[in-house]
Design a protein around this motif. Structure first.
Motif, PDB file in Angstrom:
ATOM      1  N   SER A 321       0.828  -1.207   0.000  1.00 46.92           N
ATOM      2  CA  SER A 321       0.000   0.000   0.000  1.00 46.92           C
ATOM      3  C   SER A 321       0.864   1.259   0.000  1.00 46.92           C
ATOM      4  CB  SER A 321      -0.923   0.011   1.223  1.00 46.92           C
ATOM      5  OG  SER A 321      -0.182   0.027   2.428  1.00 46.92           O
ATOM      6  N   LEU A 322       2.114   1.129   0.459  1.00 46.32           N
ATOM      7  CA  LEU A 322       3.022   2.270   0.514  1.00 46.32           C
ATOM      8  C   LEU A 322       3.653   2.563  -0.848  1.00 46.32           C
ATOM      9  CD1 LEU A 322       4.794   1.465   3.907  1.00 46.32           C
ATOM     10  CD2 LEU A 322       2.840   2.961   3.503  1.00 46.32           C
ATOM     11  N   PHE A 323       3.309   1.777  -1.864  1.00 44.74           N
ATOM     12  CA  PHE A 323       3.807   2.038  -3.215  1.00 44.74           C
ATOM     13  C   PHE A 323       3.004   3.144  -3.896  1.00 44.74           C
ATOM     14  CE2 PHE A 323       5.184  -2.711  -3.663  1.00 44.74           C
ATOM     15  CZ  PHE A 323       6.117  -2.516  -2.656  1.00 44.74           C
ATOM     16  N   ASN A 324       1.908   3.554  -3.284  1.00 43.32           N
ATOM     17  CA  ASN A 324       1.001   4.542  -3.869  1.00 43.32           C
ATOM     18  C   ASN A 324       1.212   5.897  -3.203  1.00 43.32           C
ATOM     19  OD1 ASN A 324      -1.240   6.126  -4.667  1.00 43.32           O
ATOM     20  ND2 ASN A 324      -2.508   4.301  -4.931  1.00 43.32           N
ATOM     21  N   HIS A 325       1.501   6.934  -3.997  1.00 46.65           N
ATOM     22  CA  HIS A 325       1.775   8.246  -3.406  1.00 46.65           C
ATOM     23  C   HIS A 325       0.536   8.836  -2.733  1.00 46.65           C
ATOM     24  CE1 HIS A 325       0.367   9.374  -7.485  1.00 46.65           C
ATOM     25  NE2 HIS A 325      -0.090  10.485  -6.902  1.00 46.65           N
ATOM     26  N   LYS A 326      -0.658   8.399  -3.160  1.00 49.94           N
ATOM     27  CA  LYS A 326      -1.873   8.894  -2.511  1.00 49.94           C
ATOM     28  C   LYS A 326      -1.996   8.335  -1.098  1.00 49.94           C
ATOM     29  CE  LYS A 326      -4.350   9.545  -6.876  1.00 49.94           C
ATOM     30  NZ  LYS A 326      -5.506   9.119  -7.703  1.00 49.94           N
ATOM     31  N   THR A 327      -1.500   7.107  -0.894  1.00 48.13           N
ATOM     32  CA  THR A 327      -1.478   6.510   0.447  1.00 48.13           C
ATOM     33  C   THR A 327      -0.468   7.231   1.329  1.00 48.13           C
ATOM     34  OG1 THR A 327      -2.032   4.361  -0.521  1.00 48.13           O
ATOM     35  CG2 THR A 327      -1.186   4.356   1.734  1.00 48.13           C
ATOM     36  N   LEU A 328       0.638   7.670   0.726  1.00 47.30           N
ATOM     37  CA  LEU A 328       1.685   8.341   1.497  1.00 47.30           C
ATOM     38  C   LEU A 328       1.326   9.775   1.861  1.00 47.30           C
ATOM     39  CD1 LEU A 328       5.084   7.236  -0.101  1.00 47.30           C
ATOM     40  CD2 LEU A 328       3.935   6.339   1.908  1.00 47.30           C
ATOM     41  N   GLN A 329       0.350  10.361   1.166  1.00 44.50           N
ATOM     42  CA  GLN A 329       0.006  11.768   1.422  1.00 44.50           C
ATOM     43  C   GLN A 329      -0.281  12.037   2.898  1.00 44.50           C
ATOM     44  OE1 GLN A 329      -0.417  14.514  -1.077  1.00 44.50           O
ATOM     45  NE2 GLN A 329      -0.260  15.575   0.871  1.00 44.50           N
ATOM     46  N   PRO A 330      -1.146  11.252   3.572  1.00 44.79           N
ATOM     47  CA  PRO A 330      -1.379  11.529   4.994  1.00 44.79           C
ATOM     48  C   PRO A 330      -0.176  11.190   5.870  1.00 44.79           C
ATOM     49  CG  PRO A 330      -2.622   9.594   4.272  1.00 44.79           C
ATOM     50  CD  PRO A 330      -2.074  10.239   3.036  1.00 44.79           C
ATOM     51  N   ILE A 331       0.645  10.216   5.437  1.00 42.48           N
ATOM     52  CA  ILE A 331       1.825   9.846   6.214  1.00 42.48           C
ATOM     53  C   ILE A 331       2.831  10.995   6.219  1.00 42.48           C
ATOM     54  CG2 ILE A 331       3.787   8.243   6.349  1.00 42.48           C
ATOM     55  CD1 ILE A 331       1.971   6.132   5.083  1.00 42.48           C
ATOM     56  N   TYR A 332       2.912  11.722   5.093  1.00 39.62           N
ATOM     57  CA  TYR A 332       3.818  12.847   4.974  1.00 39.62           C
ATOM     58  C   TYR A 332       3.113  14.171   5.222  1.00 39.62           C
ATOM     59  CZ  TYR A 332       8.033  10.418   3.472  1.00 39.62           C
ATOM     60  OH  TYR A 332       9.162   9.641   3.440  1.00 39.62           O
ATOM     61  N   GLU A 333       1.975  14.124   5.898  1.00 42.62           N
ATOM     62  CA  GLU A 333       1.247  15.343   6.231  1.00 42.62           C
ATOM     63  C   GLU A 333       2.142  16.243   7.092  1.00 42.62           C
ATOM     64  OE1 GLU A 333      -3.037  16.726   8.165  1.00 42.62           O
ATOM     65  OE2 GLU A 333      -2.499  14.619   8.078  1.00 42.62           O
TER      66      GLU A 333
END
Length: 338
Positions: A321-333
């Motif tokens: 799931s971490l391969f998707n930049h949309k998934t990472l958006q909240p992680i890198y908030e």
């Protein structure tokens, strides 16, 4: 099924700031303190490495955070000895979190009577008691096949996509993603597809090992903002030459997104004098003071993605799931927040 124990982190000396940042991010996600296991990793006067773990790790899910960067052999030995100490202390599972996988460039026999050192390192890690590998942007993805244990290879391109969309939001129509050689096309294409940009290639011909005789740009880069994408930068000679060739072919600006900043020898001086406006690297390798001081080098944090990957592994949920930049958006908030 979720583990009843909390994940426990331990760090060698290769990149302790990154390990501490991962622990801090995990603390935020868990809503409770996640600290590095109290241990000492020292050297005797003759250079031998000694490890002592001061906390009980019996039955625990252990994560060793240790890139095998320069000095590669010392950092690799630290990782192996920590793994052995944990195994002999009855840890339930040992995962090696290797943000940078050293010896990855020796992944095949390039000529007669040469080793495949990446395979040797894989064998040694397994023998030491490592049961899972977590890494970022392996130089050659086939290295995953050198292991008979799970290997989770994360990708920097989702993070780069967030960075590009944040820092070039007014220039997205002018972006051209560039692969510095034919072998890196897949990596560059991945980023290009994520941000909806075209792809160009710099074809290089070597006169002899270590020297580039000729470079040719495949694609129209005139008036484009060029982003060179690669997995590592060592002495930066080829990278700086590629930037010059792109500018000679009419590029408006050249920036580089390189995952692992090895930056050995004259690299910092070359980058500082280069026509590149920015070299963007991650902190998988602990940056030297001169790297931090270089005005056209920017460092992107990897603690958010590694912290989430460790939590997903511990919970038994998907790492892909971490391969998707949309998934990472909240992680890198807060870094690339809206």
């Amino acid at each position: 099924m979720a583990n009843l124990h909390e994940p426990k982190l331990i760090s060698g000396n290769a990149n302790r700031p990154l390990a501490e940042a991962v622990a801090a991010r995990m603390s935020m996600h868990r809503g409770m303190d996640v600290n590095l296991v109290d241990a000492r990793v020292e050297r005797f006067n003759d250079g031998e490495i000694f490890v002592e773990v001061f906390e009980n790790v019996r039955g625990e899910d252990m994560y060793i955070i240790q890139p095998t960067s320069n000095p590669t052999n010392d950092n690799l030995m630290e990782l192996l000895i920590i793994a052995d100490a944990l195994r002999r202390s009855s840890a339930a599972r040992i995962t090696a979190v290797m943000p940078y996988f050293g010896y990855a460039r020796q992944d095949r026999r390039s000529k007669a009577r040469t080793p495949i050192t990446a395979k040797l390192v894989a064998n040694i890690l397994v023998e030491a008691g490592v049961e899972r590998i977590l890494t970022l942007d392996l130089h050659a993805t086939q290295i995953q096949g050198f292991f008979d244990i799970p290997v989770d290879n994360l990708y920097a391109s989702p993070v780069w996509a967030l960075d590009v969309m944040h820092n070039f939001k007014d220039q997205m129509d002018d972006i051209m993603v560039v692969s510095p050689d034919v072998g890196g096309v897949a990596r560059a294409r991945d980023l290009a597809q994520r941000i909806g940009a075209p792809l160009s290639i710099v074809d290089k011909r070597r006169g002899k090992p270590g020297e580039v005789a000729e470079m040719t740009v495949i694609g129209d880069v005139k008036d484009r903002v060029c982003l060179i994408v690669d997995d590592l930068v060592d002495t930066a000679g080829t990278l700086c030459k590629a930037a010059e060739v792109l500018m000679e072919n009419g590029a408006r600006e050249v920036h580089s997104y390189i995952t692992h900043g090895v930056l050995s020898g004259p690299a910092i001086e070359r980058v500082s004098k280069s026509v590149m406006k920015n070299l963007v690297i991650t902190d998988t390798i602990m940056p030297k003071p001169e790297t931090i001081a270089c005005p056209n080098i920017r460092i992107v944090k990897t603690a958010p993605i590694f912290a989430q990957a460790i939590l997903n592994t511990w919970n038994g949920t998907s790492v892909s799931s971490l391969f998707n930049h949309k998934t990472l958006q909240p992680i890198y908030e807060g870094v690339y927040g809206r």
